[in-house]
Each structure stands twice: as C-alpha cells, then as structure tokens.
Write an enzyme that holds these catalytic residues in place. Structure first.
Site, PDB file in Angstrom:
ATOM      1  N   HIS A 326       0.832  -1.207   0.000  1.00 48.73           N
ATOM      2  CA  HIS A 326       0.000   0.000   0.000  1.00 48.73           C
ATOM      3  C   HIS A 326       0.869   1.261   0.000  1.00 48.73           C
ATOM      4  CE1 HIS A 326      -3.197   2.791   1.433  1.00 48.73           C
ATOM      5  NE2 HIS A 326      -2.193   3.305   2.130  1.00 48.73           N
ATOM      6  N   GLU A 327       1.872   1.300   0.885  1.00 47.66           N
ATOM      7  CA  GLU A 327       2.729   2.486   0.973  1.00 47.66           C
ATOM      8  C   GLU A 327       3.519   2.711  -0.313  1.00 47.66           C
ATOM      9  OE1 GLU A 327       2.669   4.678   3.344  1.00 47.66           O
ATOM     10  OE2 GLU A 327       1.194   3.505   4.470  1.00 47.66           O
TER      11      GLU A 327
END
Length: 475
Positions: A326-327
């Site tokens: 996600h990051e």
C-alpha cells in the site's frame, strides 16, 4: 449596528473579522466533534456488518478510548481558542515584541537589528507555546494514553524528550527564519520568488535528512535483520522498480504501542522505516521473544516501561508486506510527487500574496503595531490570520479550511488507489486482515458521523476500505 461596524477604521474591521472568523471556525469544529461524540455515546454494540471483524470487547475499548480523546479535544480546543483570543485582545503580540527589543538592547543591539529581535521574539513565543501546552500534553500522555494502554513512557523520559525536541526545534527554526527574513529584506521586488525557492530547498533538505540525522536523536533506528521478511520486502520493491537502499526498524515501543510504517528519500536513495510495534514477531510489547529483548529492556528501564499485551500486537510478515505494498503504491502512483507539487504551488501563491499585502500599514495597526512593521510580524499576521480561511493547516486541531479540506478529499482518493495497488500485487487478503489488526491495535472506532468523517478523515473509514478490497476491481 451594521452602520457602526461599517464606520469603524479599516484596522478595527480587520481585527474583529479575524476574531469572528476564528470563533466561527472553532464553533464549527465543536459542532462536528459533538456529532461524533454522539455516535460514540449511542453506538453501544457492534453493528451487524462489523460482527465478523470486531469482537465486543475491542469495540467497547475503542469506543471509550475515542470518547475520552474527543472530550479531551473539546477542552483543549476551548482553552487554545480562549488563549489565542486573550492574546489578541490584550495586545500579547506587540507586548512580546517589545520584550524582545528589551532583551536585544541589553546586548547593545538597537531597533535596526530587526532580525536579531525577531529571533528573540520567535524563541520566546515558542517557549510560551511549549509551556502552556505542556499540561495538556502531560494529561494526554499520562492519563488518556495511559488509561487505554498505549503510553510506554515514564515522566522522566517524557520531560527529557520535550526538552530535546524544543532544543532541536530552535536549532532548525532560528537559522532558517533568520535567512528567510534576510532574503525578504534584500530580495527587492521579486523577493517572494527567492523566499519560496528557499523554503522549497529547506523542506526538501529536511525531508532528506530527517530519518538519518534528526529522528535518531529521539528514537533508536536499527537495520532490519537478514531473513525472510527483509528478502521479501526487497523482492517486492524490485518488482515495481522502487530504488530501495535500506530498511530500518524504529523502536517506537518505548513511547507508545501505536504502530506505523513509512518510506522517505529522493531519487535513487529510498529507505523504508517500520515501527517495531508493527511487526508481530519483533515487537517487545508481545509476550513472546522475551529472552532476546530482556537485556535491552532492562538497560532502558529508566526511560520506558514496556507493558506486554494479552493479545499479540502487530502484523504477520505477509501482512507487513501488504501494508508496504500500500505504501509503495503511493510512490508508484505518484501521490508523493503530486502532494509536493500541490504544497509548493500553494506556498508560492501564499508568498506572492504576502508580497502584495506586506506594505499595508493597516494590517500592522490592527494588531497593535503603530510605530514599526517588522517582517516577522507581517509573516505571522498574513499567514496565520489573513490567510486562515483559505490555508488552515490540516494537522492542527482548529478548522481545516478550503485548501486542507480539498486535500483531505484527495487524500482519501489516494488511499483507495494505494489499496487497489496492493490488491494488484496479489496482497488483497493480507491487506484486509492487516487493516483489521491495525484498527484493533490502535483502537480505531469503525463507526463515524458522515459529516465529521467527510471533513476530518484523510483515510477512508475501515468498512469502506474493506468493501473496496473485496469488491470488483476499479480503474
């Protein structure tokens, strides 16, 4: 009444407009918080749609935690607004400026040494802010966070940390401010361009050096040990051409049991930082693995008080990979660059408008400066008061106005896109379970008032993110 207001001098109109707007903003924020507190008080049982992802015990803990935080926010916000109003009404800003002049005069520096007086003013103002905010910070840490099992600090550690933060802040703030004021004074008609470029360079430098040179002054950073997790992170980074150079674990557990992860760096020098509380097999807050961390815990017993939890904290290795997916999605999709561009466009606009307004004497008269127009005071008046309807800081407890509200909406869109990116990496199931775990570990309350959520939440509510992860893929 209206006629009397219209007949007031321009400086009085400006002053009262600032006060009225400030209290309007506060009342709006208080109303939103009231709506959310009503949700905390009325939602006593786990909603049906949450039954499979949250047990009753965790739900009740999160409800009480968020209710305590909201009540604290009301009183601290009321104090902050009242303090700010009294400072304006009683002439606190010009009073502190005169005190600063008295201090510099003792060193043989007259009014012509405006930058020196500005630095003394800034130091005294930040000292005042730190002292008046200390009781609230103490209560938040040692009452609210302690009550709900998050605080890991001792009072001695907290106070040493506060002193260190103040000292580091002054070491950065004072030189940067002095150079900025000097650039404004010698920059001529186009000083706003040079001032903007200077602040851009400073912000990029600080972002670059923060985790390497500033953050280690407060927390211990260690390289992630060789093993399966490190190999998998490196493989995932390589698969999306993320130029990863180092992976660190930060000892966040000595402060709080809250967890986090982030990346930083520019160009081909990216680093990833994982909080130890994020890693299920690494966190000293878990009961397991006591042997390996016993010596370190004893060595730092005077600084923190690690309290093992009954349930394991953090995420499994696969879930950590999903969170990092996600990051890294934020990087791959250009969210970081877009945020920087938006921020700098806004910064340039603010300096341009500052250049247009700094010569207006009525702005200084409105705030009690009758005999001088110090550049630092001009910056404070224009950026903090005149621009406040448009450019309120989104991280403050006061209102998030036009720009920050738009950025909040954009941030939620970016979060959905980053979740979708992790899903595209085949990490959907792991991210789904990681979001639930992180919500439980941080006692996030999954039910929100729609208006409070729309105005404040930079991340979508948990249920919306979970639905998006399990629903049909979207472009």
């Amino acid at each position: 009444m209206l006629r009397e207001i219209m007949e007031l001098p321009v400086e009085d109109k400006i002053f009262y407009a600032v006060l009225v707007f400030s209290w309007t903003v506060y009342l709006w924020e208080a109303y939103l918080a009231f709506r959310q507190r009503r949700i905390y008080r009325s939602t006593m049982h786990v909603p049906t749609e949450l039954g499979k992802i949250m047990d009753s015990e965790t739900f009740e803990k999160s409800r009480l935690y968020q209710l305590d935080k909201s009540n604290f926010g009301f009183w601290s916000g009321l104090y902050s607004e009242t303090e700010g109003t009294l400072i304006l009404l009683l002439g606190g800003i010009p009073f502190l400026w005169r005190i600063s002049g008295t201090v510099t005069a003792r060193f043989g520096l007259g009014p012509e040494y405006e930058i020196s007086q500005s630095l003394v003013f800034l130091m005294l103002a930040t000292l005042f802010s730190a002292l008046t905010g200390l009781p609230w910070s103490l209560y938040n840490t040692f009452v609210i966070e302690e009550k709900h099992g998050f605080n890991q600090q001792t009072l001695g550690f907290f106070l040493r940390d506060a002193l260190k933060k103040f000292a580091v802040t002054q070491c950065i703030l004072l030189p940067v401010t002095s150079l900025l004021l000097y650039i404004i004074k010698i920059g001529g008609d186009y000083f706003f361009i040079y001032a903007w470029l200077f602040t851009l360079i400073v912000s990029l430098v600080l972002v670059t050096i923060y985790a390497d040179y500033i953050a280690p002054l407060f927390d211990k950073f260690t390289p992630l040990p060789e093993g399966e997790l490190k190999s998998d992170i490196e493989s995932m980074a390589k698969s999306i051409s993320f130029p990863l150079t180092k992976i660190y674990v930060v000892e966040g557990s000595k402060r709080s049991s809250h967890s986090n992860a982030y990346f930083y760096g520019f160009f081909k020098n990216k680093r990833i930082v994982l909080f130890d509380t994020l890693l299920e097999d690494y966190s000293p807050l878990n009961k397991g693995g006591e042997g390996e961390q016993k010596d370190e815990s004893e060595a730092s017993s005077d600084e923190s008080k690690l309290k093992p939890k009954n349930k394991k904290q953090g995420c499994s290795n696969l879930e950590v990979l999903a969170v990092l997916g996600h990051e890294l999605g934020h990087w791959k999709l250009g969210h970081t660059v877009k945020n920087i561009v938006i921020s700098q466009m806004n910064s340039f606009l603010c300096f341009f408008l500052f250049a247009a307004l700094i010569g207006r004497r009525e702005l200084f008269l409105a705030f009690g400066f009758h005999d001088s127009q110090p550049t630092l005071i001009g910056l404070m008046i224009i950026f903090q008061f005149i621009f406040s309807p448009y450019n309120e800081d989104p991280h403050r407890t006061t209102a998030e106005q036009l720009l920050s509200f738009c950025l909040t909406v954009l941030s939620r869109r970016f979060e959905f896109q980053a979740d979708a990116f992790a899903r595209g990496l085949g990490r959907s199931a792991e991210l789904y379970s990681a979001l639930i775990k992180l919500n439980k570990d941080n006692l996030g309350f999954p039910v929100a008032d729609w208006l409070f959520s729309m105005w404040h939440y930079s991340h979508p509510p948990l249920l919306e993110r979970l639905r998006a992860l399990t629903g049909p893929k979207q472009d």
